[in-house]
Design a protein around this motif. Sequence first.
Motif, short mmCIF file in Angstrom:
data_model
loop_
_atom_site.label_atom_id
_atom_site.label_comp_id
_atom_site.label_asym_id
_atom_site.label_seq_id
_atom_site.Cartn_x
_atom_site.Cartn_y
_atom_site.Cartn_z
N ARG A 86 39.54 39.55 38.97
CA ARG A 86 39.07 40.00 40.30
C ARG A 86 38.58 38.88 40.93
NH1 ARG A 86 34.61 43.64 38.81
NH2 ARG A 86 35.88 45.69 39.41
N ALA A 87 37.96 37.94 40.46
CA ALA A 87 37.23 36.44 40.79
C ALA A 87 38.41 35.65 41.49
CB ALA A 87 36.42 35.85 39.83
N LEU A 88 39.76 35.91 40.94
CA LEU A 88 40.83 34.87 41.31
C LEU A 88 41.40 35.52 42.72
CD1 LEU A 88 42.40 34.18 37.95
CD2 LEU A 88 40.87 32.68 39.42
N ALA A 89 41.00 36.48 43.18
CA ALA A 89 41.77 36.97 44.17
C ALA A 89 41.52 35.86 45.30
CB ALA A 89 41.00 38.39 44.60
N GLY A 90 42.65 35.65 46.06
CA GLY A 90 42.54 34.67 47.29
C GLY A 90 42.62 33.33 46.97
N SER A 91 42.59 33.13 45.74
CA SER A 91 42.76 31.75 45.07
C SER A 91 44.33 31.30 44.87
CB SER A 91 42.14 31.47 43.98
OG SER A 91 43.06 32.00 42.82
N ALA A 92 44.61 30.08 44.96
CA ALA A 92 46.07 29.63 44.83
C ALA A 92 46.63 29.84 43.38
CB ALA A 92 46.01 27.99 45.11
N VAL A 93 45.64 30.20 42.51
CA VAL A 93 46.22 30.45 41.02
C VAL A 93 47.11 31.73 40.93
CG1 VAL A 93 45.45 30.93 38.67
CG2 VAL A 93 44.14 29.68 40.28
N PRO A 94 48.39 31.57 40.49
CA PRO A 94 49.42 32.71 40.47
C PRO A 94 48.80 33.53 39.47
CG PRO A 94 50.39 30.67 39.36
CD PRO A 94 49.00 30.17 39.98
N HIS A 95 48.61 34.86 39.77
CA HIS A 95 48.20 35.79 38.93
C HIS A 95 48.40 37.27 39.36
CE1 HIS A 95 44.93 35.64 42.15
NE2 HIS A 95 44.75 36.73 41.65
N PRO A 96 48.24 38.09 38.37
CA PRO A 96 48.47 39.62 38.95
C PRO A 96 47.42 40.04 39.72
CG PRO A 96 48.14 39.49 36.47
CD PRO A 96 48.25 38.14 37.23
N ASP A 97 47.40 40.91 40.89
CA ASP A 97 46.46 41.32 41.59
C ASP A 97 45.60 42.33 40.54
OD1 ASP A 97 47.20 39.91 43.98
OD2 ASP A 97 48.41 41.65 44.71
N PHE A 98 44.32 42.43 40.81
CA PHE A 98 43.45 43.31 39.92
C PHE A 98 43.45 44.63 40.75
CE2 PHE A 98 39.28 44.75 39.69
CZ PHE A 98 39.06 45.15 38.35
N TYR A 99 43.43 45.53 40.10
CA TYR A 99 43.32 46.93 40.78
C TYR A 99 42.01 47.78 40.39
CZ TYR A 99 48.51 46.72 41.93
OH TYR A 99 49.58 46.51 42.58
N ALA A 100 41.76 47.90 39.17
CA ALA A 100 40.58 48.64 38.82
C ALA A 100 40.08 48.28 37.40
CB ALA A 100 40.83 50.21 39.17
N VAL A 101 39.08 48.51 37.06
CA VAL A 101 38.58 48.53 35.59
C VAL A 101 37.79 49.67 35.16
CG1 VAL A 101 36.56 47.08 36.25
CG2 VAL A 101 37.28 47.12 33.89
N CYS A 102 37.88 50.34 34.24
CA CYS A 102 37.13 51.32 33.57
C CYS A 102 36.04 50.82 32.50
CB CYS A 102 38.15 52.33 32.81
SG CYS A 102 37.03 53.84 32.06
N GLU A 103 34.95 50.66 32.74
CA GLU A 103 33.81 50.27 31.86
C GLU A 103 33.45 51.47 30.64
OE1 GLU A 103 30.80 48.58 34.10
OE2 GLU A 103 32.14 47.36 35.24
N ARG A 237 60.05 29.87 39.87
CA ARG A 237 58.56 29.71 40.19
C ARG A 237 57.82 30.72 39.34
NH1 ARG A 237 56.95 34.45 42.36
NH2 ARG A 237 58.44 35.65 43.39
N ILE A 238 56.69 30.57 39.02
CA ILE A 238 55.75 31.58 38.17
C ILE A 238 55.32 32.62 39.21
CG2 ILE A 238 53.44 31.67 37.29
CD1 ILE A 238 53.46 28.75 36.37
N SER A 239 55.57 33.83 38.69
CA SER A 239 54.95 34.87 39.26
C SER A 239 53.64 35.34 38.99
CB SER A 239 55.93 36.19 38.94
OG SER A 239 56.14 36.44 37.59
N GLY A 240 53.25 34.82 37.84
CA GLY A 240 51.46 34.91 37.45
C GLY A 240 51.66 34.46 36.10
N VAL A 241 50.32 33.95 35.87
CA VAL A 241 49.71 33.71 34.61
C VAL A 241 49.06 34.88 34.27
CG1 VAL A 241 48.04 32.08 33.32
CG2 VAL A 241 49.37 31.26 35.30
N ILE A 242 49.22 35.18 32.82
CA ILE A 242 48.79 36.52 32.20
C ILE A 242 47.70 36.01 30.86
CG2 ILE A 242 50.49 37.98 32.92
CD1 ILE A 242 51.71 37.63 30.17
N ASP A 243 47.26 37.00 30.43
CA ASP A 243 46.49 37.02 29.19
C ASP A 243 45.14 36.01 29.55
OD1 ASP A 243 48.14 38.50 28.09
OD2 ASP A 243 48.96 37.26 26.54
#
Length: 355
Positions: A86-103, A237-243
């Motif tokens: 969630r914090a990486l949203a809008g950054s230049a870091v390639p990552h999957p978009d965050f949708y929602a979390v269940c706590e 290209r990298i589509s996203g960093v995971i884990d």
Amino acid sequence: MSVDTAQAGLDDFGGLIDWPHLNEWIAGQDLPGTGPVTGVRKLKGGLQNNVFLLERGADALVLRRPSKHLRPNSNDTMLREARVLRALAGSAVPHPDFYAVCEDPAVIGACFYLMEPLEGFAPMGKLQGDYETDVSWRAAMGDELVRAAAALAAVDPQAAGLSDLGKPDDWHARQVSRWRSQLEGYAATPGYDPKALPHVDEVGRWLSDNLPGDRRIGLIHGDLQFANVMFSLKAPRISGVIDWELTTLGDPMLDLGWILTSWWEEGDPPGKKPLVTPWDGFRSRAELVDLYAEAAGRSMADLPWFFALACYKLACLLEGTYAASKAGKVPAEVGESVHGYASWLMTKGRQIIAG
């Protein structure tokens, strides 16, 4: 279509997904797609976590949750990952978009989060698509990996709301004792001797005696290598960093050191092969270091320290699997293989400190 009809025939993967509760929770979120989940496929997601591709109408989502038998920190780790994404949203870091979390673990038996599916593959073994046949695509893989590390290094933890993600005080000076204590902890396992890991005293002493002059604190992915990166099959290209489960505060240069440990080139100690094939066309370590220096705007004078630390840390961590094999918790051949790689890492570390 009713929820009951949509759920008919969907695998719960041995109780990992409670479809009625999950669909009820999804209905209350602002997520891609409409209605209940109509299809599911289990993806590769490591030993400690489970990853599923969910179909919801014409859209898809990825669900990530811990293993069925939760560890004491499994739910906290999952929430930590979600927080980082969630914090990486809008950054230049390639990552999957965050949708929602269940706590709420009661929904499916553990905390979980949903994110964007990524196109491509995580390289391991034989390369896919144009990466197998085009040397320029293979060269781009190293470039992309290093640029991703530099982009993460540029993220300001405080501005991203992640300034409490780790313990930055005296981070550099604490590294040897931190990972050496981890190694010594395995001594409680019958049949395991920490002295089985070669050069650990020599490399550890050098690291303690040669702390870098340029010390910075930022975000570290913690395991930045091919297995945790999705490469697009449509473009090099990298589509996203995971884990992101190991993400913490520390000196971001360690991510570069981690990448270098996973690399292969002539002159390395014997006993290791490239992680992917074919390997011709890949950048040299020196070229990766130069690229990182340019992208991150940082001197590489202290690079040997971070490279040697990456070897030291990873070797100490891997010995945990070797110790587990001595206790019969891991197949003996797996333990021996992992110990072989840990020994290679320490031999490489000794080569690094020798200049």
